[in-house]
Design a protein around this motif. Structure first.
Motif, short mmCIF file in Angstrom:
data_model
loop_
_atom_site.label_atom_id
_atom_site.label_comp_id
_atom_site.label_asym_id
_atom_site.label_seq_id
_atom_site.Cartn_x
_atom_site.Cartn_y
_atom_site.Cartn_z
N MET A 126 17.56 -10.21 0.90
CA MET A 126 17.59 -9.74 2.28
C MET A 126 16.19 -9.75 2.90
SD MET A 126 18.94 -6.08 3.84
CE MET A 126 17.61 -5.15 3.09
N VAL A 127 15.22 -9.17 2.20
CA VAL A 127 13.87 -9.11 2.75
C VAL A 127 13.27 -10.50 2.88
CG1 VAL A 127 11.54 -8.21 2.38
CG2 VAL A 127 13.52 -6.80 1.78
N ARG A 128 13.48 -11.37 1.89
CA ARG A 128 12.91 -12.72 1.92
C ARG A 128 13.47 -13.54 3.07
NH1 ARG A 128 14.38 -16.48 -2.97
NH2 ARG A 128 16.27 -16.49 -1.74
N SER A 129 14.71 -13.32 3.43
CA SER A 129 15.30 -14.11 4.51
C SER A 129 14.60 -13.87 5.85
CB SER A 129 16.80 -13.78 4.64
OG SER A 129 17.00 -12.46 5.12
N PHE A 130 13.91 -12.74 5.97
CA PHE A 130 13.22 -12.44 7.23
C PHE A 130 11.73 -12.76 7.20
CE2 PHE A 130 17.07 -9.93 7.71
CZ PHE A 130 17.35 -10.08 9.07
N VAL A 131 11.09 -12.62 6.04
CA VAL A 131 9.63 -12.81 6.00
C VAL A 131 9.18 -13.93 5.08
CG1 VAL A 131 9.25 -10.37 6.53
CG2 VAL A 131 9.30 -11.10 4.13
N GLY A 132 10.13 -14.58 4.39
CA GLY A 132 9.76 -15.60 3.41
C GLY A 132 9.02 -16.79 3.99
N HIS A 133 9.21 -17.08 5.28
CA HIS A 133 8.62 -18.28 5.88
C HIS A 133 7.20 -18.06 6.39
CE1 HIS A 133 10.25 -15.94 9.21
NE2 HIS A 133 9.42 -16.58 10.02
N ILE A 134 6.73 -16.83 6.51
CA ILE A 134 5.39 -16.58 7.03
C ILE A 134 4.39 -16.62 5.87
CG2 ILE A 134 6.32 -15.15 8.88
CD1 ILE A 134 5.32 -12.70 7.39
N PRO A 135 3.10 -16.86 6.14
CA PRO A 135 2.11 -16.82 5.06
C PRO A 135 2.14 -15.47 4.35
CG PRO A 135 1.14 -17.75 7.05
CD PRO A 135 2.50 -17.24 7.44
N GLY A 136 2.24 -15.53 3.04
CA GLY A 136 2.34 -14.29 2.26
C GLY A 136 3.72 -13.69 2.25
N ILE B 243 -0.86 -6.80 4.44
CA ILE B 243 -1.94 -7.46 5.21
C ILE B 243 -2.83 -8.26 4.27
CG2 ILE B 243 -4.03 -7.03 6.57
CD1 ILE B 243 -2.56 -4.62 7.79
N TYR B 244 -3.19 -7.67 3.14
CA TYR B 244 -4.01 -8.40 2.16
C TYR B 244 -3.27 -9.64 1.66
CZ TYR B 244 -6.17 -9.66 -2.24
OH TYR B 244 -6.75 -10.38 -3.28
N SER B 245 -1.98 -9.50 1.37
CA SER B 245 -1.19 -10.64 0.88
C SER B 245 -1.12 -11.75 1.92
CB SER B 245 0.23 -10.16 0.52
OG SER B 245 0.20 -9.19 -0.50
N TYR B 246 -1.00 -11.37 3.18
CA TYR B 246 -0.94 -12.35 4.27
C TYR B 246 -2.22 -13.19 4.31
CZ TYR B 246 -1.02 -14.22 9.04
OH TYR B 246 -1.11 -15.05 10.13
N LEU C 69 2.06 3.35 4.35
CA LEU C 69 0.70 2.87 4.65
C LEU C 69 0.19 1.93 3.55
CD1 LEU C 69 -1.88 2.96 6.37
CD2 LEU C 69 -2.53 5.05 5.12
N VAL C 70 0.43 2.29 2.30
CA VAL C 70 0.03 1.41 1.20
C VAL C 70 0.76 0.08 1.30
CG1 VAL C 70 0.08 1.09 -1.30
CG2 VAL C 70 -0.53 3.32 -0.36
N PHE C 71 2.05 0.11 1.59
CA PHE C 71 2.83 -1.12 1.76
C PHE C 71 2.24 -2.00 2.86
CE2 PHE C 71 6.08 -2.74 4.77
CZ PHE C 71 6.37 -3.93 4.11
#
Length: 425
Positions: free
Chosen positions: A80-90, A186-189, A179-181
């Motif tokens: 579910m989460v990957r389907s929304f953010v998987g295409h962006i860097p990170g 941001i670092y992963s991006y 906040l940690v998430f």
């Protein structure tokens, strides 16, 4: 206490389980230096540590985590989460961060989160081109968010050790955990964008709808636990029982992923893990009592904090003490041993115990992923079969981020205190 320290170090080097290290070293010290000591007193202290009613919720949360780890919930959540953010860097590391955060709302255990999310996410990250050391550093540190997001076992143990409201502690960990998430994401991006790795093809609308339809029920866990406590419907113990019922409904009726054998294995594993946790809690209580009996804190603390320490100095001492302790010992033991030592100074300095509990659990999370003996490092070694130095190579950036969050909590206590101060608990 030199004999005690040498005994612990020796037994750790020979690979003894930590509960054996702690109790064995304590018994050896008593046998050598206190030959007339009645060992029934030691047994009573161990039993005292595990009898508080609030600890009843620990096996319930562990059972709920084991049930969904045995089923399909983790994979549905990741999809579910990957389907929304998987295409962006990170996108994939962000997916791992998000899933560890959400899964932490079920398990309360960093080790369970490493196993459930890391076991699925690491092959995907490696396939996308991420270095093995990055995937390991990401997983063990993102899993530490589970120590902040309720139902954190660390909060339960701290609440019992200091007589602080566990419901308020649960709520205090939510915003720091988010906040940690955000900072990890941001670092992963930027890491992924600089390296040019980690993007999946963009999911279509139909794929996203299907992923949400299958993964959204997993989000019911935070609603049951956090929503139930925040609204005053459940106590933490009742929320733990409700999470088990919800896990059984989710995996047996909705996903149909559990057999009677898997359910039986989940109960058996829960018994084993609960036994280890309770022995550590009892051992921590026994060690705390022995330190108090020998008046070691009364001799040591004035040297560390001074005669009339300020609130900031007490907070700094707490942060350093828990961070360093959890680099060497299990977080449960560190919380049980150190909390009673610092409690009089915390009360005298007027520090909010809920804020301090959040800082304590954050430091235990950091220490758990920090060399030389952070417990999550060895959990990752065991699960992923990778060398020690490969596991720890990429942990520094994440540890720095966690230390930044610590500074922000000290500077802006409302990050932790806003929800508990406005909740019906």
């Amino acid at each position: 206490m030199m004999l005690f320290a040498i005994s612990m170090a020796t037994m750790l080097l020979f690979g003894f389980p930590f509960m054996v290290v702690l109790l064995g070293s304590l018994i050896l010290y008593i046998a050598v230096y206190m030959p007339g000591f009645n060992f029934l007193v030691l047994v009573q202290q161990v039993l005292t540590g595990i009898t508080p009613p609030a600890l009843v919720c620990v096996p319930m949360f562990i059972l709920a985590a084991n049930i969904i780890t045995s089923g399909k919930s983790a994979q549905k959540l990741i999809d579910m989460v990957r389907s929304f953010v998987g295409h962006i860097p990170g996108g994939l590391p962000i997916t791992a961060n998000a899933c560890c955060t959400i899964f932490g709302g079920v398990s309360g255990s960093t080790q369970a989160t490493v196993a459930a999310i890391g076991g699925t996410m690491r092959p995907m990250l490696l396939e996308a081109g991420y270095p093995s050391s990055f995937t390991l550093g990401l997983i063990i540190n993102a899993s530490d968010i589970a120590y902040l997001i309720p139902p954190s076992i660390g909060f339960i143990v701290y609440g019992v050790a200091t007589s602080t409201s566990i419901g308020k502690l649960f709520l205090a960990g939510i915003l720091p955990g988010i906040l940690v998430f955000v900072l990890f994401s941001i670092y992963s991006y930027f890491y992924s964008r600089i390296k040019g790795i980690g993007q999946y093809p963009k999911a279509g609308t139909r794929e996203r709808i299907r992923a949400v339809w299958q993964g959204l029920p997993v989000m019911g866990f935070p609603l049951v636990i956090i929503g139930g406590i925040y609204s005053g419907i459940f106590s933490p113990t009742e929320a733990a029982a409700a999470s088990v019922i919800y896990a059984l409904i989710l995996e047996t009726i909705l996903y149909r992923s559990l057999t009677l054998k898997k359910i039986g294995d989940a109960f058996l594993q829960t018994g084993v893990i609960t036994g280890v946790v309770f022995i550590l809690v009892g051992a921590g209580q026994a060690l705390s009592w022995m330190l108090s009996f020998l008046q070691i804190p009364q001799e040591l603390m004035p040297l560390v904090l001074g005669a009339d320490p300020s609130a900031l100095r007490v907070i700094f001492a707490v942060i350093v003490a828990y961070f360093v302790a959890c680099m060497f010992v299990d977080p449960i033991v560190a919380i049980y041993v150190l909390s009673p030592i610092f409690k009089p100074y915390v009360v005298a300095a007027g520090i909010d115990p809920v804020l301090l509990g959040t800082l304590v659990c954050l430091q235990t999370a950091i220490g758990s992923a920090t060399p030389p003996f952070g417990c999550d490092i060895f959990t990752a070694q065991l699960i992923f079969r990778r060398p020690y130095f490969e596991v720890i190579r990429h942990t520094p950036p994440f540890i720095i981020i966690l230390l930044i969050v610590t500074i922000l909590l000290v500077m802006f206590p409302s990050i932790a205190l806003f929800l508990p101060n406005n909740a019906l608990v």
